[in-house]
Scaffold this motif. Structure first.
Motif, PDB file in Angstrom:
ATOM      1  N   ILE A   8     -23.331  -7.964  -9.877  1.00  0.00           N
ATOM      2  CA  ILE A   8     -22.948  -8.520  -8.676  1.00  0.00           C
ATOM      3  C   ILE A   8     -24.340  -8.317  -7.514  1.00  0.00           C
ATOM      4  CG2 ILE A   8     -22.045  -6.729  -6.959  1.00  0.00           C
ATOM      5  CD1 ILE A   8     -20.991  -9.367  -5.366  1.00  0.00           C
ATOM      6  N   SER A   9     -24.999  -7.455  -8.277  1.00  0.00           N
ATOM      7  CA  SER A   9     -26.778  -6.701  -7.929  1.00  0.00           C
ATOM      8  C   SER A   9     -27.565  -7.375  -9.192  1.00  0.00           C
ATOM      9  CB  SER A   9     -26.593  -5.272  -8.197  1.00  0.00           C
ATOM     10  OG  SER A   9     -26.229  -4.549  -9.705  1.00  0.00           O
ATOM     11  N   ASP A  10     -27.283  -8.330  -9.929  1.00  0.00           N
ATOM     12  CA  ASP A  10     -27.775  -9.110 -10.613  1.00  0.00           C
ATOM     13  C   ASP A  10     -28.961  -9.823 -10.348  1.00  0.00           C
ATOM     14  OD1 ASP A  10     -28.815 -11.088 -12.602  1.00  0.00           O
ATOM     15  OD2 ASP A  10     -28.073 -10.137 -14.188  1.00  0.00           O
ATOM     16  N   PRO A  11     -30.176  -9.972 -10.969  1.00  0.00           N
ATOM     17  CA  PRO A  11     -30.817 -11.214  -9.749  1.00  0.00           C
ATOM     18  C   PRO A  11     -30.397 -12.547  -9.535  1.00  0.00           C
ATOM     19  CG  PRO A  11     -32.576  -9.447 -10.831  1.00  0.00           C
ATOM     20  CD  PRO A  11     -30.791  -9.145 -11.213  1.00  0.00           C
ATOM     21  N   ARG A  12     -29.643 -12.657 -10.949  1.00  0.00           N
ATOM     22  CA  ARG A  12     -29.252 -14.146 -10.534  1.00  0.00           C
ATOM     23  C   ARG A  12     -28.526 -14.381  -9.541  1.00  0.00           C
ATOM     24  NH1 ARG A  12     -27.585 -14.221 -16.716  1.00  0.00           N
ATOM     25  NH2 ARG A  12     -26.978 -12.466 -16.332  1.00  0.00           N
ATOM     26  N   VAL A  13     -28.044 -13.319  -9.274  1.00  0.00           N
ATOM     27  CA  VAL A  13     -27.142 -13.881  -8.007  1.00  0.00           C
ATOM     28  C   VAL A  13     -27.339 -13.885  -6.582  1.00  0.00           C
ATOM     29  CG1 VAL A  13     -25.181 -12.764  -6.516  1.00  0.00           C
ATOM     30  CG2 VAL A  13     -24.884 -12.323  -9.127  1.00  0.00           C
ATOM     31  N   ALA A  14     -28.546 -13.349  -6.419  1.00  0.00           N
ATOM     32  CA  ALA A  14     -29.160 -13.583  -5.263  1.00  0.00           C
ATOM     33  C   ALA A  14     -30.452 -14.012  -4.974  1.00  0.00           C
ATOM     34  CB  ALA A  14     -30.541 -12.107  -5.065  1.00  0.00           C
ATOM     35  N   ALA A  15     -30.241 -14.768  -6.463  1.00  0.00           N
ATOM     36  CA  ALA A  15     -31.185 -16.002  -5.835  1.00  0.00           C
ATOM     37  C   ALA A  15     -30.880 -17.430  -6.004  1.00  0.00           C
ATOM     38  CB  ALA A  15     -31.704 -16.432  -7.877  1.00  0.00           C
ATOM     39  N   ILE A  16     -29.352 -17.396  -5.608  1.00  0.00           N
ATOM     40  CA  ILE A  16     -28.394 -18.412  -5.789  1.00  0.00           C
ATOM     41  C   ILE A  16     -28.796 -18.625  -3.778  1.00  0.00           C
ATOM     42  CG2 ILE A  16     -26.098 -19.222  -5.541  1.00  0.00           C
ATOM     43  CD1 ILE A  16     -25.710 -17.418  -7.873  1.00  0.00           C
ATOM     44  N   SER A 113     -20.522  -4.545  -3.491  1.00  0.00           N
ATOM     45  CA  SER A 113     -21.444  -4.975  -3.786  1.00  0.00           C
ATOM     46  C   SER A 113     -23.095  -4.353  -2.332  1.00  0.00           C
ATOM     47  CB  SER A 113     -21.247  -6.265  -3.468  1.00  0.00           C
ATOM     48  OG  SER A 113     -22.510  -7.013  -3.259  1.00  0.00           O
ATOM     49  N   PRO A 114     -23.671  -5.164  -2.440  1.00  0.00           N
ATOM     50  CA  PRO A 114     -25.328  -4.746  -2.002  1.00  0.00           C
ATOM     51  C   PRO A 114     -25.077  -6.119  -1.048  1.00  0.00           C
ATOM     52  CG  PRO A 114     -26.235  -4.823  -4.629  1.00  0.00           C
ATOM     53  CD  PRO A 114     -24.523  -4.493  -4.123  1.00  0.00           C
ATOM     54  N   VAL A 115     -25.611  -4.678   0.427  1.00  0.00           N
ATOM     55  CA  VAL A 115     -24.750  -6.316   1.527  1.00  0.00           C
ATOM     56  C   VAL A 115     -25.648  -7.163   1.391  1.00  0.00           C
ATOM     57  CG1 VAL A 115     -25.727  -6.343   4.525  1.00  0.00           C
ATOM     58  CG2 VAL A 115     -24.855  -4.200   3.241  1.00  0.00           C
ATOM     59  N   ALA A 116     -27.112  -7.696   0.339  1.00  0.00           N
ATOM     60  CA  ALA A 116     -27.295  -8.405   0.666  1.00  0.00           C
ATOM     61  C   ALA A 116     -26.715  -9.828   0.243  1.00  0.00           C
ATOM     62  CB  ALA A 116     -28.778  -8.276   0.116  1.00  0.00           C
ATOM     63  N   VAL A 117     -25.513  -9.488  -0.867  1.00  0.00           N
ATOM     64  CA  VAL A 117     -24.848 -10.395  -2.005  1.00  0.00           C
ATOM     65  C   VAL A 117     -23.626 -10.565  -1.345  1.00  0.00           C
ATOM     66  CG1 VAL A 117     -27.186 -11.233  -3.404  1.00  0.00           C
ATOM     67  CG2 VAL A 117     -25.480  -9.029  -3.309  1.00  0.00           C
ATOM     68  N   ALA A 118     -22.779  -9.064  -0.088  1.00  0.00           N
ATOM     69  CA  ALA A 118     -21.696  -8.595  -0.593  1.00  0.00           C
ATOM     70  C   ALA A 118     -21.126  -9.692   0.030  1.00  0.00           C
ATOM     71  CB  ALA A 118     -22.143  -7.937   0.135  1.00  0.00           C
ATOM     72  N   PRO A 119     -19.964 -10.649  -0.291  1.00  0.00           N
ATOM     73  CA  PRO A 119     -19.366 -11.725  -0.479  1.00  0.00           C
ATOM     74  C   PRO A 119     -17.932 -11.015   0.874  1.00  0.00           C
ATOM     75  CG  PRO A 119     -18.469 -10.774  -2.473  1.00  0.00           C
ATOM     76  CD  PRO A 119     -19.685 -10.036  -2.012  1.00  0.00           C
ATOM     77  N   HIS A 120     -18.336 -10.183   1.196  1.00  0.00           N
ATOM     78  CA  HIS A 120     -16.824  -9.673   1.850  1.00  0.00           C
ATOM     79  C   HIS A 120     -17.598 -10.353   3.294  1.00  0.00           C
ATOM     80  CE1 HIS A 120     -13.460  -7.791  -0.015  1.00  0.00           C
ATOM     81  NE2 HIS A 120     -13.947  -7.247  -0.851  1.00  0.00           N
ATOM     82  N   ALA A 208     -24.208 -21.521  -2.856  1.00  0.00           N
ATOM     83  CA  ALA A 208     -22.711 -21.050  -2.648  1.00  0.00           C
ATOM     84  C   ALA A 208     -22.607 -21.670  -0.972  1.00  0.00           C
ATOM     85  CB  ALA A 208     -23.511 -18.850  -2.055  1.00  0.00           C
ATOM     86  N   LEU A 209     -21.581 -21.092  -0.945  1.00  0.00           N
ATOM     87  CA  LEU A 209     -20.804 -22.678   0.704  1.00  0.00           C
ATOM     88  C   LEU A 209     -20.297 -20.893   1.638  1.00  0.00           C
ATOM     89  CD1 LEU A 209     -17.740 -24.022  -1.414  1.00  0.00           C
ATOM     90  CD2 LEU A 209     -19.659 -25.190  -0.666  1.00  0.00           C
ATOM     91  N   HIS A 210     -21.235 -19.751   1.778  1.00  0.00           N
ATOM     92  CA  HIS A 210     -20.661 -19.155   2.410  1.00  0.00           C
ATOM     93  C   HIS A 210     -21.465 -17.819   2.538  1.00  0.00           C
ATOM     94  CE1 HIS A 210     -16.735 -21.550   2.892  1.00  0.00           C
ATOM     95  NE2 HIS A 210     -16.132 -21.060   1.815  1.00  0.00           N
ATOM     96  N   GLY A 211     -21.891 -17.620   3.663  1.00  0.00           N
ATOM     97  CA  GLY A 211     -22.981 -16.191   3.602  1.00  0.00           C
ATOM     98  C   GLY A 211     -22.519 -15.307   5.248  1.00  0.00           C
ATOM     99  N   PRO A 212     -23.320 -14.437   5.000  1.00  0.00           N
ATOM    100  CA  PRO A 212     -22.693 -13.108   6.198  1.00  0.00           C
ATOM    101  C   PRO A 212     -22.211 -14.417   7.170  1.00  0.00           C
ATOM    102  CG  PRO A 212     -25.195 -12.315   4.857  1.00  0.00           C
ATOM    103  CD  PRO A 212     -24.946 -13.903   4.572  1.00  0.00           C
ATOM    104  N   VAL A 213     -21.595 -13.582   8.386  1.00  0.00           N
ATOM    105  CA  VAL A 213     -20.893 -14.260   9.009  1.00  0.00           C
ATOM    106  C   VAL A 213     -20.713 -13.249   9.978  1.00  0.00           C
ATOM    107  CG1 VAL A 213     -18.485 -14.048   8.141  1.00  0.00           C
ATOM    108  CG2 VAL A 213     -19.090 -15.600  10.158  1.00  0.00           C
ATOM    109  N   ALA A 214     -20.538 -13.431  11.483  1.00  0.00           N
ATOM    110  CA  ALA A 214     -19.620 -12.893  12.628  1.00  0.00           C
ATOM    111  C   ALA A 214     -18.709 -12.735  12.834  1.00  0.00           C
ATOM    112  CB  ALA A 214     -20.642 -12.736  13.587  1.00  0.00           C
ATOM    113  N   PHE A 215     -17.706 -11.345  12.886  1.00  0.00           N
ATOM    114  CA  PHE A 215     -16.138 -11.701  13.668  1.00  0.00           C
ATOM    115  C   PHE A 215     -16.273 -12.051  15.155  1.00  0.00           C
ATOM    116  CE2 PHE A 215     -12.499  -9.560  14.519  1.00  0.00           C
ATOM    117  CZ  PHE A 215     -11.759 -10.638  13.285  1.00  0.00           C
TER     118      PHE A 215
END
Length: 215
Positions: A8-16, A113-120, A208-215
């Protein structure tokens, strides 16, 4: 570490790119079995994007008789994600003092996952397992959240070192979740997601459909 796994740290993931859907978080409690071992006071852990929760309900209905999904953790606040990444990275640095910071970051991403791309943090990933009707967890080869070091790589979804029964249970879990559109992170048999950057890379989606969100 296997060379054929895209971490998940692969640059290709962050580029999406992310085109935020605006889909709300929904509480899985009362809809699916939810374990409380990682419960937080606000109950954030039991939440997921509403569409993902609906997919998990479909997956639950597709399981063979005698099996149920058991949710361990869904949404994770950014601060918590950073704490887990930093703590595991520190453990790796102590274990492998000769590794460079870049190598440590890559190794850490096998487990967190690094925070920048973390799906959780987007409410787009769920850690889960199988259980029996009475709540007893099935043998999956390792506990949920076992690190590559402590499990000697058995946490990898396709690990060959686990028993035939555990392998069959992983196949049952994968069949139900894949049929509902979720994708697995191959270094963690328990981690599945939908709509995040890793999902987009795995499925060939343009964004991607979902980025970081506040609870």
């Amino acid at each position: 570490m296997r060379d054929d796994i895209v971490l998940i740290s692969d640059p290709r993931v962050a580029a999406i790119p992310v085109s935020e859907s605006g889909e709300p978080l929904a509480d899985a409690r009362g809809r699916l079995r939810v374990d409380s071992r990682l419960a937080d006071p606000a109950g954030a852990y039991a939440h997921l994007r509403s569409g993902i929760l609906a997919r998990l309900e479909r997956a639950e209905r597709r399981l063979p008789s005698g099996f149920h999904l058991l949710i361990i953790e869904g949404y994770r606040p950014i601060a918590t994600q950073q704490e887990i990444f930093d703590s595991y990275s520190a453990t790796l640095r102590a274990t492998y003092p000769g590794r460079s910071p870049a190598e440590i970051a890559t190794m850490a991403s096998r487990y967190v996952s690094p925070v920048a791309v973390a799906p959780h943090t987007a409410g787009a990933a769920v850690d889960l397992t199988l259980c029996s009707p009475d709540g007893a967890e099935c043998d999956m080869g390792t506990p949920v959240n076992a690190t590559p070091e402590e499990s000697d790589g058995a946490c990898y979804t396709d690990a060959l070192s686990i028993t035939g029964e555990a392998r069959q249970h992983r196949k049952i879990l994968a069949s139900a979740l894949e049929s509902a559109g979720l994708v697995n992170y191959p270094t963690e048999w328990w981690h599945w997601s939908y709509g995040d950057r890793y999902w987009a890379l795995s499925t060939g989606a343009s964004h991607a459909l979902h980025g970081p969100v506040a609870f």
